[in-house]
Design an enzyme around this catalytic site. Structure first.
Site, PDB file in Angstrom:
ATOM      1  N   ASP A 166       0.873  -1.170   0.000  1.00 47.57           N
ATOM      2  CA  ASP A 166       0.000   0.000   0.000  1.00 47.57           C
ATOM      3  C   ASP A 166       0.915   1.226   0.000  1.00 47.57           C
ATOM      4  O   ASP A 166       2.119   1.128   0.295  1.00 47.57           O
ATOM      5  CB  ASP A 166      -0.968  -0.018   1.197  1.00 47.57           C
TER       6      ASP A 166
HETATM    7  C1  BGC Z   1      -5.172   3.125  -0.076  1.00 45.45           C
HETATM    8  C2  BGC Z   1      -5.168   2.158  -1.243  1.00 45.45           C
HETATM    9  C3  BGC Z   1      -4.904   2.898  -2.529  1.00 45.45           C
HETATM   10  C4  BGC Z   1      -3.601   3.664  -2.408  1.00 45.45           C
HETATM   11  C5  BGC Z   1      -3.217   4.445  -3.652  1.00 45.45           C
HETATM   12  C6  BGC Z   1      -3.966   4.041  -0.067  1.00 45.45           C
HETATM   13  O1  BGC Z   1      -4.155   5.081   0.844  1.00 45.45           O
HETATM   14  O2  BGC Z   1      -5.240   2.408   1.131  1.00 45.45           O
HETATM   15  O3  BGC Z   1      -6.396   1.479  -1.298  1.00 45.45           O
HETATM   16  O4  BGC Z   1      -4.874   1.998  -3.599  1.00 45.45           O
HETATM   17  O5  BGC Z   1      -3.725   4.588  -1.345  1.00 45.45           O
HETATM   18  O6  BGC Z   1      -4.104   5.486  -3.881  1.00 45.45           O
END
Ligand code: BGC
Length: 750
Positions: free
Chosen positions: A279
């Site tokens: 993530d």
């Molecule tokens: C989220 C993810 C997301 C990523 C990129 C994170 O804060 O938890 O679900 O894909 O950001 O935007």
């Protein structure tokens, strides 16, 4: 737009529907053989492995590490001299996210990144329709390719442990079976378009509070039975090409450096061959992350060479802390993914299409099956436009758009039909529509919330009504034949990065609804939300109550079609709506949100498993949803009287009769109960379901194939799934609390 599924008879549950008319005899003559509902994805290709090894031999260490970390917000470095392209990613669950700048979250300001806004996860899951999950995956896969993406950061399939979860709207369900039955076709549909799914957030990421560091403690059986099945099916059935490591810790280690979860479970046990992507900013170490199973580090703004898998990793190789051969393993996985999705290798690749009428139609189809009719006591619904001359449309949600909003990924779209626009599109000109805002979405400055010794900021809402707007709404309701209130929440209020503080409906809506209901008894209340709310008093006072979702580009048209009866509602709740927060398992056991550690004390009794086992009455149960017609589910029968064995499949059939005067769809739900189990069991567990269309006055036979292996529990001593011999009840109905047929079967010893 459906591209036909590769139907390989592999998935766990298969279903066959035989349509017949009212008077015909229904028989179970032959066994339903393979089903029309099985989805299986193509595995990672090994066809190019020799070429990949040769490419890796030609790379410098710097070139290799460039492939292991973000070199822009959503891509990694390619190696031009070797013909290796960048790996390009995009969020996410609501559609292909708008482009952001290469080195910040600021929108790139393009006019080429408009996309279809699809219903959020809760909407899809409320359809209880795996075919629509395939349609969704396939459609957004085509959009991903049209935007030249390699990886779509979707689907988001964490289990809904608490109704307060900020991402409840984005996730599918509280139930692992429904979760996996939707996740698999979604992934297969997506990946059929030469784009990788990135299944997130692996795993045990069920709250936003303290998500950056909270250490989640789950016992092994609960982990296997509740929190992992959809991820496991994503790997074993759908062959997902990538997985996103979550932010939080699990049993003491961050999930992006969790050897047990990444190496032992995901790769060694399940055979995952794809890429583990972190993530955004979820990585905390260089060597340990890679050794523990992470492949690729993505993140939020800081110089990209400062990422853990950038310069620091090069230094670690030079210092002998990790060998270059170990780096090669991860580079090879990324190259295998690039070849599998035809970004390399020269095979013709899907070109895709975006923001098309065909895709808006897909979004419409999903939305129209997701709307849940909760109450229709006086048959106010469907509205007959010929019988009325005026409608009062009340509530800020009638005009609220949700494609963008809150913290987290949204979609930039030119089409988001609001509920008010939907009614204007669908009602004849003879019906006068008056709109009154009624309540306003207003926030007070953020407040601090304290969890143990951890402090977090939380938004608070202003919950008093503006008296002028209230009066306007009452007047509008009084002067109209029918009033429709669009209430609920929105994606600023329900949002990533924070959980809600309680179940209360914000912005003074309860008072508004009560006063409008008093002003006009012909008032229909439509909730638009992604999560459960306290609607006790609304349920009591209203006679017509509908639940809808953040429902995509065509949400308003689909909703209007349901309200006007062009679509007969067939959505079912994908989670339990509790009467009180304290009734929910994580809250009843006082084990949410923890502070530095959160222990899932309710164990396997998540969602309806808790409510049913503890005999607690919810406002509305899991699987609940009405129709404008009525169905009778009858003649439940299993295909054998003798005991079944572990490798058998139980075929259980029921006849579904449409006894009303409108064609419609019903979801037959199969729950199982083990009698006299030697281990703790939930009162019942969903193990099969099928949505069936039945014409008025007709009967369809639905046969659900239940592999006996689905009855297994996870034995922690043997560390494997065990089917207990003995008697099981197969309970059939149209919600978890409306079981009208029970068939007992025996499972014998081998
Ligand atoms: C989220 C993810 C997301 C990523 C990129 C994170 O804060 O938890 O679900 O894909 O950001 O935007």
């Amino acid at each position: 737009m459906t591209k036909k599924v590769i139907h390989l008879a592999m998935a766990a549950v298969s279903i066959l529907i035989i349509s017949c008319n009212k008077n015909s005899q229904t028989t179970d003559s032959a066994h339903p053989s393979a089903s029309s509902e099985n989805y299986a994805g193509k595995p990672i290709t090994h066809q190019y492995d020799t070429q990949i090894d040769s490419l890796i031999r030609q790379m410098t260490l710097e070139e290799k590490t460039g492939m292991l970390h973000g070199t822009s917000m959503f891509s990694t470095a390619g190696i031009e001299r070797l013909g290796i392209p960048e790996l390009k990613m995009a969020d996410g669950p609501l559609g292909v996210r708008e482009e952001v700048s290469r080195d910040s979250w600021a929108p790139a300001g393009l006019d080429t990144d408009f996309a279809t806004y699809y219903p959020a996860g809760a909407g899809l899951s409320a359809t209880w329709n795996p075919e629509l999950a395939y349609t969704f995956g396939n459609s957004v896969g085509e959009e991903s390719r049209a935007r030249d993406k390699d990886v779509l950061l979707s689907p988001a399939i964490n289990i809904i442990r608490t109704p307060l979860g900020g991402r409840t709207y984005e996730y599918f369900s509280e139930d692992p079976f429904l979760n996996k039955k939707l996740a698999v076709p979604f992934i297969v549909g997506l990946q059929n378009n030469d784009v990788a799914a990135c299944v997130k957030h692996y795993a045990a990421n069920n709250q936003e509070t303290n998500r950056d560091f909270v250490d989640v403690q789950i016992d092994e059986r609960t982990l296997r039975e509740i929190y992992l099945p959809a991820f496991e099916a994503a790997v074993k059935e759908a062959n997902a090409y990538s997985m996103m490591g979550a932010y939080n810790k699990f049993r003491g280690s961050y999930l992006c450096e969790n050897n047990y979860m990444l190496n032992e479970v995901l790769r060694d046990e399940w055979g995952f061959e794809g890429v583990v992507i972190s993530d955004w900013a979820a990585v905390h170490t260089s060597v340990n992350s890679l050794k523990s199973g992470l492949d690729l580090e993505m993140g939020t703004p800081k110089p990209f060479n400062e990422f853990f898998l950038a310069d620091a990793l090069i230094d670690a190789v030079k210092a002998g802390e990790i060998s270059e051969e170990e780096i090669d393993i991860h580079v090879k996985r990324i190259l295998q993914l690039l070849f599998t999705i035809k970004s390399m290798g020269g095979e013709e690749r899907t070109k895709g299409s975006i923001h098309t009428e065909a895709h808006f139609k897909d979004a419409y189809d999903i939305a129209s099956e997701s709307v849940v009719l909760l109450k229709n006591d006086k048959n106010l619904l469907p509205i007959n436009p010929a019988g009325i001359s005026s409608v009062a449309v009340i509530g800020a949600n009638a005009t609220k758009k949700n494609a963008l909003g809150g913290f987290g990924a949204g979609v930039k779209t030119k089409r988001e039909v609001t509920p008010l626009e939907g009614l204007k599109n669908r009602l004849p000109g003879s019906v006068k529509i008056t709109y009154a805002e009624g309540y306003q979405e207003r926030y007070a400055p953020k407040k601090e919330a304290i969890f143990g010794d951890v402090t977090q900021e939380r938004s608070t809402t202003i919950d008093v009504l503006n008296p002028i707007l209230l009066e306007e709404a009452i007047q509008a309701a009084q002067n109209a034949d029918v009033a429709i209130i669009f209430a609920g929440s929105n994606r600023d209020f329900e949002t990533e990065a924070s959980d809600r503080a309680d179940l209360a409906l914000p912005f003074g809506q309860v008072e508004l609804i009560e006063k409008v209901l008093a002003a006009n008894p012909n008032t229909i209340v439509v909730m638009i939300a992604g999560a459960p709310f306290d609607i006790n008093s609304i349920k009591e006072k209203s006679s017509a109550l509908v639940y809808s979702w953040f429902n995509g580009s065509e949400g308003g048209n689909a909703l209007a079609d349901v309200l006007l009866g062009k679509i007969n509602p067939s959505g079912k709740l994908p989670w339990t709506m509790p009467k009180r927060l304290e009734d929910s398992p994580a809250h009843a056991t006082n084990s949410f949100p923890g502070d530095k550690v959160v222990s899932y004390d309710e164990g396997i009794l998540v969602g309806y498993r808790w409510f049913d086992t503890k005999k607690i009455e919810p406002i509305y149960p899991f699987g609940y949803g009405l129709s404008y017609t009525t169905f009778v589910i009858k003649n439940a029968r299993a295909d054998k009287k003798v005991p079944y064995l572990t490798n058998d499949t139980i075929y259980i059939s029921v006849d579904v009769e449409n006894t009303g005067d409108m064609d419609g769809k019903e979801v037959v739900q199969l729950y199982t109960t083990k009698k006299d189990s030697k281990v703790e069991r939930a009162a019942q567990e969903l193990k099969g379901f099928e949505k069936v269309h039945v014409k008025k006055g007709e009967t369809s036979t639905v046969t659900i194939a239940l592999p006996v292996k689905e009855l297994a529990y996870f034995d922690i001593e043997k560390r494997s799934w065990v089917v207990e011999p003995g008697n099981y009840d197969l309970r059939l109905g149209n919600s978890s609390r409306a079981i009208n047929k029970v068939v007992s079967v025996a499972i014998g010893t081998e």
